[in-house]
Write a protein that holds these residues in place. Structure first.
Motif, PDB file in Angstrom:
ATOM      1  N   MET A  19      37.375  35.642  38.394  1.00  0.00           N
ATOM      2  CA  MET A  19      37.690  36.857  37.644  1.00  0.00           C
ATOM      3  C   MET A  19      36.719  37.980  37.994  1.00  0.00           C
ATOM      4  SD  MET A  19      38.861  35.716  33.808  1.00  0.00           S
ATOM      5  CE  MET A  19      39.212  37.434  33.389  1.00  0.00           C
ATOM      6  N   ARG A  20      35.469  37.631  38.270  1.00  0.00           N
ATOM      7  CA  ARG A  20      34.498  38.647  38.674  1.00  0.00           C
ATOM      8  C   ARG A  20      34.940  39.340  39.956  1.00  0.00           C
ATOM      9  NH1 ARG A  20      31.278  42.892  38.112  1.00  0.00           N
ATOM     10  NH2 ARG A  20      29.287  42.758  39.207  1.00  0.00           N
ATOM     11  N   ALA A  21      35.492  38.578  40.888  1.00  0.00           N
ATOM     12  CA  ALA A  21      35.974  39.175  42.138  1.00  0.00           C
ATOM     13  C   ALA A  21      37.081  40.187  41.851  1.00  0.00           C
ATOM     14  CB  ALA A  21      36.460  38.090  43.092  1.00  0.00           C
ATOM     15  N   ALA A  22      37.994  39.835  40.955  1.00  0.00           N
ATOM     16  CA  ALA A  22      39.055  40.776  40.562  1.00  0.00           C
ATOM     17  C   ALA A  22      38.459  41.985  39.862  1.00  0.00           C
ATOM     18  CB  ALA A  22      40.072  40.075  39.665  1.00  0.00           C
ATOM     19  N   GLY A  23      37.459  41.746  39.022  1.00  0.00           N
ATOM     20  CA  GLY A  23      36.802  42.837  38.309  1.00  0.00           C
ATOM     21  C   GLY A  23      36.101  43.805  39.236  1.00  0.00           C
ATOM     22  N   LEU A  24      35.448  43.285  40.263  1.00  0.00           N
ATOM     23  CA  LEU A  24      34.786  44.154  41.231  1.00  0.00           C
ATOM     24  C   LEU A  24      35.793  45.002  42.001  1.00  0.00           C
ATOM     25  CD1 LEU A  24      32.005  41.816  42.662  1.00  0.00           C
ATOM     26  CD2 LEU A  24      31.664  43.943  41.368  1.00  0.00           C
ATOM     27  N   LEU A  25      36.960  44.445  42.253  1.00  0.00           N
ATOM     28  CA  LEU A  25      38.013  45.205  42.935  1.00  0.00           C
ATOM     29  C   LEU A  25      38.476  46.363  42.055  1.00  0.00           C
ATOM     30  CD1 LEU A  25      39.895  45.658  45.272  1.00  0.00           C
ATOM     31  CD2 LEU A  25      41.380  43.830  44.389  1.00  0.00           C
ATOM     32  N   VAL A  26      38.648  46.117  40.775  1.00  0.00           N
ATOM     33  CA  VAL A  26      39.002  47.190  39.843  1.00  0.00           C
ATOM     34  C   VAL A  26      37.911  48.260  39.830  1.00  0.00           C
ATOM     35  CG1 VAL A  26      39.394  47.756  37.409  1.00  0.00           C
ATOM     36  CG2 VAL A  26      40.452  45.722  38.402  1.00  0.00           C
ATOM     37  N   ALA A  27      36.653  47.832  39.795  1.00  0.00           N
ATOM     38  CA  ALA A  27      35.543  48.786  39.790  1.00  0.00           C
ATOM     39  C   ALA A  27      35.567  49.671  41.033  1.00  0.00           C
ATOM     40  CB  ALA A  27      34.217  48.045  39.690  1.00  0.00           C
ATOM     41  N   ARG A  28      35.860  49.081  42.191  1.00  0.00           N
ATOM     42  CA  ARG A  28      35.915  49.865  43.425  1.00  0.00           C
ATOM     43  C   ARG A  28      37.063  50.870  43.378  1.00  0.00           C
ATOM     44  NH1 ARG A  28      34.859  44.854  45.887  1.00  0.00           N
ATOM     45  NH2 ARG A  28      36.940  44.679  46.785  1.00  0.00           N
ATOM     46  N   ALA A  29      38.205  50.452  42.846  1.00  0.00           N
ATOM     47  CA  ALA A  29      39.358  51.355  42.747  1.00  0.00           C
ATOM     48  C   ALA A  29      39.048  52.526  41.822  1.00  0.00           C
ATOM     49  CB  ALA A  29      40.584  50.580  42.257  1.00  0.00           C
ATOM     50  N   LEU A  30      38.418  52.244  40.683  1.00  0.00           N
ATOM     51  CA  LEU A  30      38.077  53.319  39.748  1.00  0.00           C
ATOM     52  C   LEU A  30      37.021  54.252  40.334  1.00  0.00           C
ATOM     53  CD1 LEU A  30      38.092  51.455  36.320  1.00  0.00           C
ATOM     54  CD2 LEU A  30      39.682  53.233  37.083  1.00  0.00           C
ATOM     55  N   GLY A 103      44.185  47.984  36.654  1.00  0.00           N
ATOM     56  CA  GLY A 103      44.139  46.530  36.657  1.00  0.00           C
ATOM     57  C   GLY A 103      44.464  45.999  38.044  1.00  0.00           C
ATOM     58  N   ALA A 104      43.874  44.859  38.392  1.00  0.00           N
ATOM     59  CA  ALA A 104      44.141  44.236  39.692  1.00  0.00           C
ATOM     60  C   ALA A 104      44.197  42.727  39.537  1.00  0.00           C
ATOM     61  CB  ALA A 104      43.068  44.622  40.704  1.00  0.00           C
ATOM     62  N   ILE A 105      45.040  42.112  40.362  1.00  0.00           N
ATOM     63  CA  ILE A 105      45.153  40.658  40.429  1.00  0.00           C
ATOM     64  C   ILE A 105      44.615  40.221  41.790  1.00  0.00           C
ATOM     65  CG2 ILE A 105      46.673  38.661  40.159  1.00  0.00           C
ATOM     66  CD1 ILE A 105      48.815  40.717  39.128  1.00  0.00           C
ATOM     67  N   LEU A 106      43.698  39.270  41.773  1.00  0.00           N
ATOM     68  CA  LEU A 106      43.147  38.722  43.008  1.00  0.00           C
ATOM     69  C   LEU A 106      43.111  37.206  42.865  1.00  0.00           C
ATOM     70  CD1 LEU A 106      41.965  39.743  45.717  1.00  0.00           C
ATOM     71  CD2 LEU A 106      39.703  39.561  44.669  1.00  0.00           C
ATOM     72  N   ASP A 107      43.821  36.520  43.761  1.00  0.00           N
ATOM     73  CA  ASP A 107      43.892  35.054  43.725  1.00  0.00           C
ATOM     74  C   ASP A 107      44.334  34.538  42.355  1.00  0.00           C
ATOM     75  OD1 ASP A 107      43.032  34.868  46.388  1.00  0.00           O
ATOM     76  OD2 ASP A 107      40.925  34.957  45.779  1.00  0.00           O
ATOM     77  N   GLY A 108      45.248  35.289  41.724  1.00  0.00           N
ATOM     78  CA  GLY A 108      45.830  34.856  40.459  1.00  0.00           C
ATOM     79  C   GLY A 108      45.058  35.250  39.219  1.00  0.00           C
ATOM     80  N   TRP A 109      43.923  35.941  39.375  1.00  0.00           N
ATOM     81  CA  TRP A 109      43.091  36.319  38.240  1.00  0.00           C
ATOM     82  C   TRP A 109      43.089  37.829  38.050  1.00  0.00           C
ATOM     83  CZ3 TRP A 109      41.698  32.601  35.049  1.00  0.00           C
ATOM     84  CH2 TRP A 109      41.674  31.282  35.542  1.00  0.00           C
ATOM     85  N   HIS A 110      43.033  38.250  36.790  1.00  0.00           N
ATOM     86  CA  HIS A 110      43.147  39.666  36.455  1.00  0.00           C
ATOM     87  C   HIS A 110      41.810  40.293  36.098  1.00  0.00           C
ATOM     88  CE1 HIS A 110      47.620  40.164  35.987  1.00  0.00           C
ATOM     89  NE2 HIS A 110      47.522  38.843  35.987  1.00  0.00           N
ATOM     90  N   GLY A 111      41.658  41.557  36.484  1.00  0.00           N
ATOM     91  CA  GLY A 111      40.598  42.427  35.990  1.00  0.00           C
ATOM     92  C   GLY A 111      41.240  43.671  35.416  1.00  0.00           C
TER      93      GLY A 111
END
Length: 263
Positions: A19-30, A103-111
């Motif tokens: 989930m942290r990986a998905a969260g970091l992706l959201v942070a980069r997008a924002l 929001g983003a989904i990465l490997d099935g997990w949401h941020g």
């Protein structure tokens, strides 16, 4: 292995890392959106930038197609509280406030995370509003701990908002009908997390749970209306609103903000 805690999904440490990986992706997008948000830029351009960041990392935008939502982010400008739909015709102007939910989904997990951005030179009252919401969010995050009850978070959010009302001399409106939520293998899961209320109620929080903490305040009313697009929520009196959100996991060491930037 996923477990259930009175309807709330409980994750293993490895799943929280995912989930942290998905969260970091959201942070980069924002972060990309924040760099782009200036007078003359359309909210459609903000949407395209966030979408590109997510897809370049082999992620999937959580919002696109969610119950028919047509975009990859929500862009809520000025009196729009949440769920604003990006468009070419909506062009940011000097002094605007825009709340961006991503929001983003990465490997099935949401941020899932949201920020309020100030466009150009902004009225100090609007900056104070955004800071009050951010203050409330962080106060709530501080209570995302094993052994607490769900509404301990709600109460902390409310008390921080009321503290800002006293400090700023403004009677901010606390939006009650929208709030935070559980998150993990789906974007919106049990439980609903109110942004105000008495402490000590609701399910007991456990290590491995994850919640999205997301307060919203206005410069006036607590009442909202939904526009004809059946998505965009606006303040009933036309006053400005702000929205902040982070995805937070409960660990043995306390809250871990999964959508915080790496630095």
């Amino acid at each position: 292995m996923l477990r259930r805690g009175k309807g709330i999904e409980v994750k293993t440490p490895g799943e929280i890392q995912a989930m942290r990986a998905a969260g970091l992706l959201v942070a980069r997008a924002l972060n990309e959106v924040a760099d782009l948000a200036r007078p003359g830029v359309s909210t459609a351009e903000l949407n395209e930038a966030a979408d590109q960041v997510i897809r370049d990392a082999d992620g999937t935008p959580s919002f696109k197609g969610y119950h028919g939502f047509p975009a990859s982010i929500c862009t809520s400008v000025n009196e729009k509280v949440v769920h604003g739909i990006p468009s070419r015709g909506e062009v940011l102007a000097e002094g605007d406030l825009v709340s961006v939910d991503c929001g983003a989904i990465l490997d099935g997990w949401h941020g899932d995370s949201a920020v309020t951005l100030l466009v150009g030179e902004t009225d100090p009252r609007h900056r104070a509003l955004s800071e009050a919401v951010k203050h409330s969010m962080w106060a709530g995050i501080g209570e995302v701990r094993a052994g607490n009850r769900l509404t301990d978070i709600s109460h902390a959010v409310e008390m921080a908002a009321r503290d800002s009302m006293t400090t700023d001399g403004v009677d901010y409106g606390i939006i009650a009908e929208y709030g935070g939520h559980g998150i993990g293998t789906r974007m919106h899961m049990e439980p609903f997390l109110p942004n105000l209320g008495k402490p000590g109620k609701g399910p007991k929080l456990k290590v491995g749970m994850a919640l999205a903490v997301e307060p919203m305040l206005t410069l006036g009313t607590t009442e909202t209306e939904e526009l004809d697009d059946e998505w965009t929520v606006v303040t009933a009196d036309g006053t400005r609103a702000a929205h902040w959100e982070h995805t937070v996991a409960i660990t043995e060491d306390g809250p871990w903000v999964l959508t915080a930037p790496e630095e």
